[in-house]
Each structure stands twice: as C-alpha cells, then as structure tokens.
Design a protein around this motif. Structure first.
Motif, short mmCIF file in Angstrom:
data_model
loop_
_atom_site.label_atom_id
_atom_site.label_comp_id
_atom_site.label_asym_id
_atom_site.label_seq_id
_atom_site.Cartn_x
_atom_site.Cartn_y
_atom_site.Cartn_z
N ILE A 63 52.77 120.38 -18.71
CA ILE A 63 54.00 119.74 -19.15
C ILE A 63 54.62 119.01 -17.96
CG2 ILE A 63 56.28 120.13 -20.18
CD1 ILE A 63 53.88 121.04 -21.93
N ASP A 64 55.00 117.78 -18.13
CA ASP A 64 55.73 117.04 -17.10
C ASP A 64 57.20 117.42 -17.23
OD1 ASP A 64 57.01 115.28 -15.41
OD2 ASP A 64 55.88 113.53 -16.09
N LEU A 65 57.61 118.44 -16.47
CA LEU A 65 58.97 118.97 -16.60
C LEU A 65 60.04 117.93 -16.31
CD1 LEU A 65 58.82 122.57 -15.11
CD2 LEU A 65 59.17 121.87 -17.48
N GLY A 66 59.73 116.97 -15.44
CA GLY A 66 60.70 115.92 -15.13
C GLY A 66 61.08 115.10 -16.35
N LYS A 67 60.20 115.04 -17.35
CA LYS A 67 60.48 114.30 -18.57
C LYS A 67 61.18 115.17 -19.61
CE LYS A 67 56.76 111.03 -17.94
NZ LYS A 67 55.54 110.44 -18.48
N ARG A 70 65.96 118.90 -16.15
CA ARG A 70 66.20 118.98 -14.71
C ARG A 70 65.78 120.37 -14.27
NH1 ARG A 70 69.71 115.23 -12.33
NH2 ARG A 70 70.26 116.82 -10.81
N HIS A 71 65.21 120.46 -13.10
CA HIS A 71 64.77 121.74 -12.59
C HIS A 71 64.57 121.66 -11.08
CE1 HIS A 71 61.06 119.46 -12.96
NE2 HIS A 71 60.53 120.30 -12.07
N VAL A 72 64.38 122.81 -10.47
CA VAL A 72 64.03 122.87 -9.06
C VAL A 72 62.79 123.73 -8.94
CG1 VAL A 72 65.56 124.82 -8.55
CG2 VAL A 72 64.86 123.30 -6.72
N PHE A 117 58.62 129.47 -7.92
CA PHE A 117 59.71 129.56 -8.89
C PHE A 117 59.96 128.19 -9.49
CE2 PHE A 117 60.46 132.77 -5.68
CZ PHE A 117 60.98 133.85 -6.35
N VAL A 118 60.19 128.12 -10.78
CA VAL A 118 60.69 126.90 -11.42
C VAL A 118 61.98 127.32 -12.10
CG1 VAL A 118 60.29 125.08 -13.10
CG2 VAL A 118 58.39 125.92 -11.70
N CYS A 119 63.11 126.85 -11.55
CA CYS A 119 64.44 127.29 -11.98
C CYS A 119 65.24 126.10 -12.49
CB CYS A 119 65.19 127.91 -10.81
SG CYS A 119 64.37 129.33 -10.08
N PRO A 120 66.27 126.37 -13.30
CA PRO A 120 67.11 125.28 -13.80
C PRO A 120 67.84 124.54 -12.68
CG PRO A 120 67.56 127.32 -15.01
CD PRO A 120 66.64 127.66 -13.88
N SER A 143 60.99 132.86 3.26
CA SER A 143 61.22 131.45 3.60
C SER A 143 61.02 130.62 2.35
CB SER A 143 60.24 130.99 4.68
OG SER A 143 60.39 131.75 5.85
N SER A 144 61.98 129.76 2.06
CA SER A 144 61.94 128.96 0.84
C SER A 144 61.62 127.51 1.15
CB SER A 144 63.28 129.03 0.11
OG SER A 144 63.61 130.36 -0.18
N TYR A 145 60.77 126.92 0.31
CA TYR A 145 60.38 125.53 0.47
C TYR A 145 60.57 124.84 -0.87
CZ TYR A 145 58.22 127.62 4.53
OH TYR A 145 58.00 128.32 5.69
N ILE A 146 61.46 123.86 -0.91
CA ILE A 146 61.70 123.12 -2.14
C ILE A 146 60.63 122.04 -2.26
CG2 ILE A 146 63.29 121.58 -3.36
CD1 ILE A 146 65.56 123.20 -2.16
N VAL A 147 59.96 122.02 -3.41
CA VAL A 147 58.91 121.04 -3.65
C VAL A 147 59.58 119.69 -3.95
CG1 VAL A 147 56.98 120.40 -5.15
CG2 VAL A 147 57.33 122.81 -4.51
N LEU A 148 59.28 118.70 -3.15
CA LEU A 148 59.84 117.37 -3.36
C LEU A 148 58.92 116.52 -4.23
CD1 LEU A 148 61.04 116.65 0.28
CD2 LEU A 148 62.38 117.52 -1.65
N LYS A 149 57.62 116.72 -4.07
CA LYS A 149 56.66 115.92 -4.81
C LYS A 149 55.33 116.67 -4.82
CE LYS A 149 54.23 111.49 -4.34
NZ LYS A 149 54.09 110.31 -3.46
N THR A 150 54.66 116.66 -5.95
CA THR A 150 53.32 117.23 -6.03
C THR A 150 52.34 116.07 -6.02
OG1 THR A 150 54.10 119.14 -7.27
CG2 THR A 150 51.76 118.65 -7.42
#
Length: 173
Positions: A63-67, A70-72, A117-120, A143-150
C-alpha cells in the motif's frame, strides 16, 4: 523431499514459480502455469506443496500510505542492557503487542533490534518510545530514525545465487 541439511529440495520449475509469485502474487494459476511451462493442474499442485511446506507463507499487497493517509515512518535501533534469554523474550513479547510496530528484527553487532513503526504522527511515536523505555526490560539505548524516503522497497529475493551460489574459479596453486 529434503536435502542433507534439512532444506526442502526445489527444482527449476519450483524456483520459477516462486520467482513469478514474488513478482505478482495475484496472477491466476493459468497465468502462472503458462509462465513456468506447466499445465494448470500440476502448477496448482506445486503451489499447494510450496504453501504446505511453508516455503510460500503468505501473499501481500503493498500500500502506498502517502496516497491513503498522513503518517510517520520511524526505525528505532534498540540495545538492551542485559542479554539474558528472558530479557530478549520480554522485549519481543512487548513489541509484538504494540499497535504501530510493523517490523522487528533481532540483529548482531552493537544494537540488539531494529524496530520499525508506522504511526499517525510523531507524538504517537513518542508515546510508544516512552512506553518502551518505561515498561520494557532495561533498555540501554533507543535511537530513532525518521524515514524521509524509501529508495528501494523490499519486494522479492533473487533466489538464483542464494540457492545455488556461483562456483568460484579454482585458485592457481
């Protein structure tokens, strides 16, 4: 059929079936049979055998969650203070019960786990990371790393070299 090491023996047709289903798990049995050079009935029998042995364990839709919303997307590197079997089991049970954890992998090296994690939103992730630190076994580091782009998403494995590694040329002794 198992080899000397306990792995299920697969022939080239089995490998082609697996390869095709990794690329398109929704293809019909007839399309799959045509692609691997079998008639429909033997193809279905092979797929059922691969499912029964657990080689094919499930089918998924990406699933393309961006479509959709919104999520992080956050990857957390977790190191436990203690490395007893009980500590690992406690951590894994806790992570399994967390709603927004989509993947948890135990790794070697200076960290113990990579948890995805995939969070709202970021505040939802912060609450979960605080919960991990508060309730889990003593965590030495998170340590947390926010995914900016896959750039490349996992879709399938190229089995050819894994199942039958290429032969290395003999050394010139």
């Amino acid at each position: 059929m198992r080899d000397d090491e306990g792995a299920t023996k697969l022939d080239q047709i089995d490998m082609r079936i697996i390869d095709r289903l990794q690329s398109d798990g929704r293809m019909t049995n007839q399309e799959l049979a045509d692609a691997v050079g079998l008639s429909a009935s033997p193809c279905l029998q092979r797929v059922k055998r691969l499912e029964k042995t657990g080689i094919i364990s499930s089918y998924h839709a990406y699933i393309d969650l961006g479509k959709v919303c919104r999520h992080v997307d956050v990857i957390a590197a977790v190191t436990l203070n203690n490395h007893g079997l009980e500590d690992f089991e406690t951590f894994e049970k806790m992570v399994l019960a967390m709603r927004y954890v989509v993947e948890c992998t135990k790794v070697s090296g200076p960290i113990d786990y990579l948890v995805r994690f995939v969070c709202p939103d970021i505040s939802s992730y912060q609450m979960l990371s605080d919960e991990l630190l508060r309730l889990g076994p003593k965590i030495g580091n998170l340590s947390s790393y926010i995914v900016l782009k896959t750039t490349k998403r996992y879709t399938n494995v190229s089995l050819d070299d894994l199942v039958a590694p290429p032969q290395r040329p003999p050394t010139g002794r």
